[in-house]
Each structure stands twice: as structure tokens, then as C-alpha cells.
Design a protein around this motif. Sequence first.
Motif, PDB file in Angstrom:
ATOM      1  N   ASP A  69       0.831  -1.209   0.000  1.00 51.35           N
ATOM      2  CA  ASP A  69       0.000   0.000   0.000  1.00 51.35           C
ATOM      3  C   ASP A  69       0.864   1.257   0.000  1.00 51.35           C
ATOM      4  OD1 ASP A  69      -2.363  -1.472   0.028  1.00 51.35           O
ATOM      5  OD2 ASP A  69      -2.391  -1.575   2.228  1.00 51.35           O
ATOM      6  N   LEU A  70       1.921   1.261   0.810  1.00 45.65           N
ATOM      7  CA  LEU A  70       2.814   2.422   0.853  1.00 45.65           C
ATOM      8  C   LEU A  70       3.543   2.604  -0.468  1.00 45.65           C
ATOM      9  CD1 LEU A  70       4.332   2.111   4.446  1.00 45.65           C
ATOM     10  CD2 LEU A  70       2.521   3.634   3.664  1.00 45.65           C
ATOM     11  N   GLY A  71       3.936   1.490  -1.092  1.00 48.02           N
ATOM     12  CA  GLY A  71       4.583   1.583  -2.396  1.00 48.02           C
ATOM     13  C   GLY A  71       3.658   2.175  -3.445  1.00 48.02           C
ATOM     14  N   ARG A  72       2.412   1.736  -3.452  1.00 47.33           N
ATOM     15  CA  ARG A  72       1.433   2.299  -4.378  1.00 47.33           C
ATOM     16  C   ARG A  72       1.206   3.778  -4.104  1.00 47.33           C
ATOM     17  NH1 ARG A  72      -3.798  -1.110  -3.700  1.00 47.33           N
ATOM     18  NH2 ARG A  72      -4.586   0.471  -5.168  1.00 47.33           N
ATOM     19  N   LEU A  73       1.181   4.157  -2.821  1.00 44.85           N
ATOM     20  CA  LEU A  73       0.981   5.562  -2.469  1.00 44.85           C
ATOM     21  C   LEU A  73       2.119   6.421  -3.011  1.00 44.85           C
ATOM     22  CD1 LEU A  73      -0.672   7.652  -0.832  1.00 44.85           C
ATOM     23  CD2 LEU A  73       0.837   7.168   1.096  1.00 44.85           C
ATOM     24  N   ILE A  74       3.366   5.953  -2.862  1.00 41.29           N
ATOM     25  CA  ILE A  74       4.513   6.707  -3.376  1.00 41.29           C
ATOM     26  C   ILE A  74       4.414   6.854  -4.891  1.00 41.29           C
ATOM     27  CG2 ILE A  74       7.018   6.687  -3.655  1.00 41.29           C
ATOM     28  CD1 ILE A  74       7.203   5.300  -0.950  1.00 41.29           C
ATOM     29  N   ALA A  75       4.063   5.759  -5.574  1.00 41.75           N
ATOM     30  CA  ALA A  75       3.951   5.808  -7.032  1.00 41.75           C
ATOM     31  C   ALA A  75       2.860   6.782  -7.473  1.00 41.75           C
ATOM     32  CB  ALA A  75       3.671   4.413  -7.578  1.00 41.75           C
ATOM     33  N   TYR A  76       1.734   6.772  -6.781  1.00 44.69           N
ATOM     34  CA  TYR A  76       0.636   7.668  -7.145  1.00 44.69           C
ATOM     35  C   TYR A  76       0.981   9.137  -6.875  1.00 44.69           C
ATOM     36  CZ  TYR A  76      -2.570   3.679  -7.665  1.00 44.69           C
ATOM     37  OH  TYR A  76      -3.192   2.535  -8.076  1.00 44.69           O
ATOM     38  N   LEU A  77       1.685   9.395  -5.776  1.00 43.32           N
ATOM     39  CA  LEU A  77       1.975  10.780  -5.393  1.00 43.32           C
ATOM     40  C   LEU A  77       3.217  11.345  -6.077  1.00 43.32           C
ATOM     41  CD1 LEU A  77       1.232  10.790  -1.551  1.00 43.32           C
ATOM     42  CD2 LEU A  77      -0.059  11.934  -3.349  1.00 43.32           C
ATOM     43  N   ALA A  78       4.042  10.490  -6.680  1.00 45.07           N
ATOM     44  CA  ALA A  78       5.300  10.947  -7.272  1.00 45.07           C
ATOM     45  C   ALA A  78       5.103  12.076  -8.295  1.00 45.07           C
ATOM     46  CB  ALA A  78       6.051   9.769  -7.900  1.00 45.07           C
ATOM     47  N   PRO A  79       4.176  11.968  -9.263  1.00 44.44           N
ATOM     48  CA  PRO A  79       4.005  13.085 -10.211  1.00 44.44           C
ATOM     49  C   PRO A  79       3.598  14.385  -9.533  1.00 44.44           C
ATOM     50  CG  PRO A  79       2.923  11.096 -11.022  1.00 44.44           C
ATOM     51  CD  PRO A  79       3.292  10.831  -9.600  1.00 44.44           C
ATOM     52  N   HIS A  80       2.704  14.300  -8.549  1.00 48.87           N
ATOM     53  CA  HIS A  80       2.251  15.502  -7.846  1.00 48.87           C
ATOM     54  C   HIS A  80       3.397  16.149  -7.078  1.00 48.87           C
ATOM     55  CE1 HIS A  80      -0.476  18.246  -5.907  1.00 48.87           C
ATOM     56  NE2 HIS A  80      -0.224  17.760  -4.712  1.00 48.87           N
ATOM     57  N   PHE A  81       4.193  15.339  -6.414  1.00 49.46           N
ATOM     58  CA  PHE A  81       5.322  15.883  -5.652  1.00 49.46           C
ATOM     59  C   PHE A  81       6.384  16.471  -6.578  1.00 49.46           C
ATOM     60  CE2 PHE A  81       4.563  12.961  -1.762  1.00 49.46           C
ATOM     61  CZ  PHE A  81       3.514  13.773  -1.385  1.00 49.46           C
ATOM     62  N   LEU A  82       6.592  15.862  -7.746  1.00 50.31           N
ATOM     63  CA  LEU A  82       7.538  16.422  -8.706  1.00 50.31           C
ATOM     64  C   LEU A  82       7.092  17.806  -9.174  1.00 50.31           C
ATOM     65  CD1 LEU A  82       8.580  13.421 -10.986  1.00 50.31           C
ATOM     66  CD2 LEU A  82      10.044  14.742  -9.445  1.00 50.31           C
ATOM     67  N   VAL A  83       5.804  17.945  -9.451  1.00 56.55           N
ATOM     68  CA  VAL A  83       5.278  19.247  -9.873  1.00 56.55           C
ATOM     69  C   VAL A  83       5.487  20.291  -8.781  1.00 56.55           C
ATOM     70  CG1 VAL A  83       3.144  20.496 -10.428  1.00 56.55           C
ATOM     71  CG2 VAL A  83       3.615  18.291 -11.497  1.00 56.55           C
ATOM     72  N   MET A  84       5.357  19.896  -7.527  1.00 52.63           N
ATOM     73  CA  MET A  84       5.553  20.831  -6.426  1.00 52.63           C
ATOM     74  C   MET A  84       7.029  21.123  -6.185  1.00 52.63           C
ATOM     75  SD  MET A  84       2.757  19.273  -3.727  1.00 52.63           S
ATOM     76  CE  MET A  84       3.143  20.498  -2.473  1.00 52.63           C
ATOM     77  N   ALA A  85       7.895  20.121  -6.366  1.00 47.98           N
ATOM     78  CA  ALA A  85       9.304  20.261  -5.988  1.00 47.98           C
ATOM     79  C   ALA A  85      10.151  20.924  -7.061  1.00 47.98           C
ATOM     80  CB  ALA A  85       9.880  18.890  -5.639  1.00 47.98           C
ATOM     81  N   LEU A  86       9.836  20.717  -8.339  1.00 45.65           N
ATOM     82  CA  LEU A  86      10.717  21.171  -9.412  1.00 45.65           C
ATOM     83  C   LEU A  86      10.953  22.686  -9.418  1.00 45.65           C
ATOM     84  CD1 LEU A  86       9.698  18.844 -12.375  1.00 45.65           C
ATOM     85  CD2 LEU A  86      11.947  19.015 -11.300  1.00 45.65           C
ATOM     86  N   PRO A  87       9.916  23.551  -9.283  1.00 49.65           N
ATOM     87  CA  PRO A  87      10.199  24.993  -9.349  1.00 49.65           C
ATOM     88  C   PRO A  87      11.130  25.486  -8.248  1.00 49.65           C
ATOM     89  CG  PRO A  87       7.869  24.566  -9.703  1.00 49.65           C
ATOM     90  CD  PRO A  87       8.464  23.282  -9.250  1.00 49.65           C
TER      91      PRO A  87
END
Length: 370
Positions: free
Chosen positions: A48-66
Motif C-alpha cells: 500500500d505504501l509503495g502504491r501511495l509513493i507511485a501515485y503521489l510521485a508526479p504531484h510531488f515532482l510538480v511541487m518540488a521542481l520549481p
Amino acid sequence: MKLLARYLLRELLVPLFVWVAFMFLLLFVMQFLRGTDVLLGSAVTLGDLGRLIAYLAPHFLVMALPIAFLLAILLGLGRLGEDRELTSLQALGISPLQLLAAPLGVGLALSAFMVLLTSTVEPWGLTGVKELVGEVIQKNVAGDVKSGVFYEDLSDLTLYAQRVAPNGGGWTNVLLHDDRDPSSPLLVLAHKGRVGTSARGEALTIELKEGEVHRANRSAVDASVVAFEKAEINVGLGGSLSRRNRFRSPKEELTPVELMAAAKDAEERRDDPRPFLMALHSRLGNAVAPVAFALLGTPLAIGRRQAGRAWGYLLTLGGYVLYYLLSRAFEQMGQKGQLPVLVAGQLANVLFMVVGAVALYRVTRSGTVR
């Protein structure tokens, strides 16, 4: 010039990757701490935690990149200033405009990447997070109900089972008090019960068998009793469980095409389409932020007299906080109709670009690269 471009790219990309990784980890830990009541439940698995990381990865990238990109510019080019490399480049005839080419190119690439993320995998991931958290909540309820103990984690619902079978096998002699309608509470008694499943994790259902429902009327003295063979009590995640699902953000779960369709549908119903349009343009504005940060961060990094990591951190924090506050303020103005949604979504970027252009002009005019 190719050698200079490669050198500047290395100075930018190495700290960019490091800070993206750091920001990604920080965002995940913060989000995890917000949802510990769900993610640390008895039924949560490593899968479940692995799936959560995979699902949230794009959202966190959008927040972290700028913010990581702005930090990479200020620290990467700032290090060149500390080592007097910028002074040497100036002596060789390298202008500030030439130094801008590498950060601007990286910023354009990051913006294109963020547009791709926000248009495809980010909505998919956030939808997956909502469904995953719904599944986890269901499993936690099944695992947290104990024999002979009142379970009160469901809002306005109290559940009791005399005996709980192992491994989610069900409950025996169940009592359920439903106080969601204060004027007419329900007391349900059943011989058997269990947590039910629902499509796409949108609701939690409690399935009961062989029982009766006692309905009281607080405005009168009468009460009613209804016997049943099988009953289901629906607990929507959008209702009493929404406080436990902290990962939801419905508009971010929609693709740009879906946001446009939702805005058109709202217009046809004579509702306000601005919230959907503003969500779309705010997403595009956030994607353009790396370009604005490249135009602002480069002259700040090469034009200050004293370089240093602490100064770079301070400028990054202050710049990003200011950008965030401006973006939210303009977003609110766009939703209220005080600004066109297109202007509201990009106005913070425009202001940063204008300030960056002025700063770059001053650095170029003074010939100061320190």
C-alpha cells in the motif's frame, strides 16, 4: 560556447537533482504525517505504501521542481561567483545574457515536462491516491473493530460487535448507533455484519444480516421498529470519512480536457465555470514558473557582491514564498471575477519575469558579474 554551456548545465543539473530528491522526500514525509491515522492503520501493508509513493510521485515532482530549480540557480551560479569564475568569464568577454542561456534552456525543458505531468500522470496519480486511501480506510475499519469494544472512529456512528472473526471474517451480534440525523437517530441490532466493498473506493458500506432497526423521533414520544434479513449502511467518503482522507483534491484529479468540459457543463447549467477555468490556468501558471525563476534567479545569482549558501537559501525561500502568495492572491481574484482567469493564472510569472528582466538589464549595463 558549447564547452561553457556544458559547464553551466553541470553546475545547474547536479544541485537540481539533489534538491528535487530532498524536496520529494520532505513532501512525502509531510503528507505521510498528515495522514498517519489512515496510513498507520492495522491493515496497511508495504505494498500500500509503495502504491501511495507511485501515485503521489508526479504531484510531488510538480511541487518540488520549481523551488529546487530556483535553489539550483542561486547556489550553482553563486558558487561560480564565490570562486571568482564569473569574474574570469567576464574578462573573457562572456556577457550576462550568454550566462542566461543555460538556466533559461533548463527552465523551458522543466516547464514542458511539468505541462506533460499535469496533463497526464498527475491527475491519474491523484485519482489513484483517493481510491487507495478509500481501500485502506475500509481495511482499517475491518481490522480495528475488536470483540467487545466500541468503535467510534466513524463520524456520528458507533459500532460494537460481541465477537470478531479473525482475518476480517465478519462480526457476530452487532450493535450500530447512527446519529447522523440528530432528529431521528437509528439503533441497529444484527446477528451478523461485516465491512462491505464498493466500486472505486468511493464509499464504505457496512453489511448487516438478520436484525432490526429501531428509529427514535426526538420531536415526539413514538418510535418504530423494522426487521430485516439483509441491510447495508452506506458511509460515503465524501461525508463522514472525508476528514480521514487528507489526500483528496477533486480539481487536481481532472485533466485539462476534463476541466474544460466541466467548465462548459457548468455554463450550460448556468453555474459559475470560473473555479474550473481558474484551476486549469493556475496549473499552467505553475508549470511556467521555472522559466520565470530562470529569468529572475540568474541576475540575482551573478549580480550580487557577496555569494554564499545562506544567502542563496534565504533568496530561494523568500522568492518562493512571495511567488506562492502572489499566485494564491491572483487565483482568488480570478475566481471572484476581478481578473480574467488567463491573466490571474500567469500574472505572478509575468511580474517575476519583469523584475528579472530589469535586474538583468542593470547587471548588463553595469558590466558587473561577481
